[in-house]
Motif scaffolding. Sequence first.
Motif, PDB file in Angstrom:
ATOM      1  N   LEU A  17       0.607  -1.176  -0.053  1.00 38.51           N
ATOM      2  CA  LEU A  17      -0.148  -0.120   0.102  1.00 38.51           C
ATOM      3  C   LEU A  17       0.950   1.284   0.016  1.00 38.51           C
ATOM      4  N   SER A  18       0.518   2.135  -0.840  1.00 37.03           N
ATOM      5  CA  SER A  18       1.173   3.387  -0.807  1.00 37.03           C
ATOM      6  C   SER A  18       0.504   4.390   0.238  1.00 37.03           C
ATOM      7  N   ARG A  19      -0.725   4.155   0.531  1.00 39.74           N
ATOM      8  CA  ARG A  19      -1.245   5.176   1.481  1.00 39.74           C
ATOM      9  C   ARG A  19      -2.717   4.444   2.019  1.00 39.74           C
ATOM     10  N   VAL A  20      -2.862   4.697   3.257  1.00 38.54           N
ATOM     11  CA  VAL A  20      -4.005   4.439   3.884  1.00 38.54           C
ATOM     12  C   VAL A  20      -4.673   5.294   4.871  1.00 38.54           C
ATOM     13  N   SER A  21      -5.947   5.675   4.531  1.00 38.48           N
ATOM     14  CA  SER A  21      -6.268   6.782   5.270  1.00 38.48           C
ATOM     15  C   SER A  21      -7.771   6.660   5.630  1.00 38.48           C
ATOM     16  N   LEU A  22      -8.353   7.293   6.878  1.00 36.78           N
ATOM     17  CA  LEU A  22      -9.624   7.014   7.530  1.00 36.78           C
ATOM     18  C   LEU A  22     -10.232   8.508   7.386  1.00 36.78           C
ATOM     19  N   MET A  23     -11.346   8.745   6.695  1.00 35.29           N
ATOM     20  CA  MET A  23     -11.761   9.872   6.636  1.00 35.29           C
ATOM     21  C   MET A  23     -13.239   9.823   7.178  1.00 35.29           C
ATOM     22  N   GLY A  24     -14.075  11.035   7.664  1.00 33.02           N
ATOM     23  CA  GLY A  24     -15.532  10.884   7.738  1.00 33.02           C
ATOM     24  C   GLY A  24     -15.701  11.141   9.105  1.00 33.02           C
ATOM     25  N   GLY A  25     -16.577  10.391   9.553  1.00 33.59           N
ATOM     26  CA  GLY A  25     -17.231  10.531  11.021  1.00 33.59           C
ATOM     27  C   GLY A  25     -18.342  11.107  10.875  1.00 33.59           C
ATOM     28  N   LYS A  26     -19.238  10.777   9.800  1.00 39.27           N
ATOM     29  CA  LYS A  26     -20.439  11.306   9.460  1.00 39.27           C
ATOM     30  C   LYS A  26     -21.708  10.030  10.209  1.00 39.27           C
ATOM     31  N   THR A  27     -22.723  10.465  10.390  1.00 37.87           N
ATOM     32  CA  THR A  27     -23.621   9.405  10.995  1.00 37.87           C
ATOM     33  C   THR A  27     -24.385   8.913   9.739  1.00 37.87           C
ATOM     34  N   VAL A  28     -24.546   7.455   9.706  1.00 42.18           N
ATOM     35  CA  VAL A  28     -25.042   6.856   8.661  1.00 42.18           C
ATOM     36  C   VAL A  28     -26.252   5.865   9.166  1.00 42.18           C
ATOM     37  N   GLY A  29     -27.406   6.123   9.150  1.00 42.49           N
ATOM     38  CA  GLY A  29     -28.462   5.771   9.872  1.00 42.49           C
ATOM     39  C   GLY A  29     -28.311   5.758  11.351  1.00 42.49           C
ATOM     40  N   ASP A  30     -28.221   4.821  12.196  1.00 40.04           N
ATOM     41  CA  ASP A  30     -28.119   5.165  13.555  1.00 40.04           C
ATOM     42  C   ASP A  30     -26.507   4.845  14.007  1.00 40.04           C
ATOM     43  N   ASP A  32     -22.211   5.809  13.406  1.00 39.00           N
ATOM     44  CA  ASP A  32     -21.099   6.869  12.840  1.00 39.00           C
ATOM     45  C   ASP A  32     -20.287   5.941  11.938  1.00 39.00           C
ATOM     46  N   GLY A  33     -20.043   6.623  10.626  1.00 40.48           N
ATOM     47  CA  GLY A  33     -19.233   5.749   9.581  1.00 40.48           C
ATOM     48  C   GLY A  33     -18.241   6.594   9.096  1.00 40.48           C
ATOM     49  N   PHE A  34     -17.239   5.995   9.083  1.00 45.22           N
ATOM     50  CA  PHE A  34     -16.194   6.561   8.199  1.00 45.22           C
ATOM     51  C   PHE A  34     -15.700   5.561   6.722  1.00 45.22           C
ATOM     52  N   ILE A  35     -14.887   6.357   6.030  1.00 43.23           N
ATOM     53  CA  ILE A  35     -14.468   5.941   4.929  1.00 43.23           C
ATOM     54  C   ILE A  35     -12.918   5.270   5.251  1.00 43.23           C
ATOM     55  N   LEU A  36     -12.756   4.247   4.942  1.00 39.78           N
ATOM     56  CA  LEU A  36     -11.283   3.655   4.918  1.00 39.78           C
ATOM     57  C   LEU A  36     -10.792   3.643   3.270  1.00 39.78           C
ATOM     58  N   SER A  37      -9.854   4.220   3.170  1.00 38.39           N
ATOM     59  CA  SER A  37      -9.277   4.340   1.599  1.00 38.39           C
ATOM     60  C   SER A  37      -8.053   3.704   1.594  1.00 38.39           C
ATOM     61  N   LEU A  38      -7.934   2.860   0.760  1.00 36.39           N
ATOM     62  CA  LEU A  38      -6.583   2.122   0.457  1.00 36.39           C
ATOM     63  C   LEU A  38      -6.133   2.314  -0.921  1.00 36.39           C
ATOM     64  N   GLU A  39      -4.755   2.601  -1.090  1.00 31.50           N
ATOM     65  CA  GLU A  39      -4.124   2.912  -2.385  1.00 31.50           C
ATOM     66  C   GLU A  39      -2.788   2.396  -2.702  1.00 31.50           C
ATOM     67  N   ALA A  40      -2.774   1.938  -3.957  1.00 33.52           N
ATOM     68  CA  ALA A  40      -1.485   1.208  -4.410  1.00 33.52           C
ATOM     69  C   ALA A  40      -1.494   1.071  -5.679  1.00 33.52           C
ATOM     70  N   ASN A  41      -0.147   1.561  -6.304  1.00 35.90           N
ATOM     71  CA  ASN A  41       0.073   1.665  -7.736  1.00 35.90           C
ATOM     72  C   ASN A  41      -0.900   2.641  -8.311  1.00 35.90           C
ATOM     73  N   GLY A  42      -1.350   3.749  -7.689  1.00 36.16           N
ATOM     74  CA  GLY A  42      -2.265   4.761  -8.308  1.00 36.16           C
ATOM     75  C   GLY A  42      -3.640   4.596  -8.382  1.00 36.16           C
TER      76      GLY A  42
END
Length: 83
Positions: A17-30, A32-42
């Motif tokens: 992996l070239s990058r791992v990030s956790l973004m968000g913190g928004k309420t999804v239904g009941d 709290d949800g976050f987006i886990l993004s994983l990146e490799a080779n563009g």
Amino acid sequence: MIQEYAADIATQMEIKLSRVSLMGGKTVGDADGFILSLEANGHLVSTLVHQAELDGLESGSNSLHLEEKIRTALERLKILTEP
């Protein structure tokens, strides 16, 4: 902590992996949800992670569902990065 956990799983799956990030913190239904993004080779894949799953990982309780989510996202990333 989730970033290191995802990177460890990626290493087991022989994905650099070239990058791992956790973004968000928004309420999804009941929950709290976050987006886990994983990146490799563009290429980038993302998956939804709930606060309860992050709490479970930090407390050391059963994180099997979270691991399956991460492995599924990494499988998609592996397909994208194959020649």
